[in-house]
Design an enzyme around this catalytic site. Structure first.
Site: not given
Ligand code: PGA
Length: 224
Positions: A7-9, A88, A145, A207
């Site tokens: 998940n690259w955001k 999310h 999460e 992420g």
């Molecule tokens: P993170 O993000 O690996 O940077 O904690 C995961 C996510 O929120 O999808």
């Protein structure tokens, strides 16, 4: 089947996307590992038929096609992607998405033929999943999460304890029949194997660590 979802955001320029692609394309993974990259909508077309990778989006409109300025419908995205992350924590927090909207997004995603990855935490999973009918839920991956476990590296926090993740996913799967249960939150090359090799966890959403091709290689190696 186990899942590795990147998940690259809101990250990367087009040049950085091309460089990542080049660096990861030689990666070998066992055939029971589903590799999914979720870039910005703007870069979806860059990943068509890319090596072993499937493609996902990071959110989707709760509405079908129509007069919804600026939105991207599931039908549109399904021409480029096979998965859609919905609900999310960051979408709920910064874009005011509610459980009801997320349920509509999951419905739209299933109707378009893609697989939803519904993000939940301890406080909302029961209410969130109760909004979906049984037939839809069977086609959904659910990502557990806890918000406090997201992107903790260097921030003094930590990825969620494996026992806690197993307990949460076990509660979810004993109440709802879903396609699979994933974990997300500060997954790294150092901790990925314990989650993915656990029989109660069907995969991970990564992420920050997924932005770096070298780290992606290390994580996938750790699973082989
Ligand atoms: P993170 O993000 O690996 O940077 O904690 C995961 C996510 O929120 O999808």
């Amino acid at each position: 089947m186990k899942y590795f979802i990147a998940n690259w955001k809101t990250n990367k320029t087009l040049a950085e996307v091309e460089a990542w692609k080049k660096d990861v394309q030689g990666i070998r993974a066992s055939s029971d590992l589903e590799l999914v990259v979720c870039p910005s909508f703007l870069y979806l077309s860059v990943f068509q038929k890319f090596s072993l990778w499937k493609v996902g989006v990071q959110t989707i409109s709760p509405f079908a096609n129509g007069a919804y300025t600026g939105a991207i419908s599931a039908l549109m995205a399904s021409q480029f992607a096979q998965y859609a992350i919905v609900g999310h924590t960051e979408r709920r927090k910064y874009f005011a998405e509610t459980d009801e909207m997320v349920a509509q997004q999951a419905d739209q995603t299933v109707q378009s033929g893609m697989t939803p990855i519904i993000a939940v935490d301890d406080h909302n999973w029961a209410h969130q999943l109760n909004l979906l009918d049984a037939a839809t839920l069977k086609k959904c991956l659910v990502m557990y999460e806890p918000p406090e476990a997201i992107s903790t590296s260097g921030a003094g926090g930590a990825a969620a304890d494996i026992d806690h993740v197993v307990e949460a996913l076990s509660s979810i799967t004993s109440n709802f029949e879903i396609l699979g249960g994933l974990y997300g939150g500060s997954v790294s090359a150092e901790n990925i194997a314990q989650y993915v090799h656990n029989e109660k966890i069907d995969g991970v959403v990564v992420g920050n660590a997924s932005l770096d091709a070298e780290k992606v290689k290390k994580m996938i190696e750790a699973l082989s």
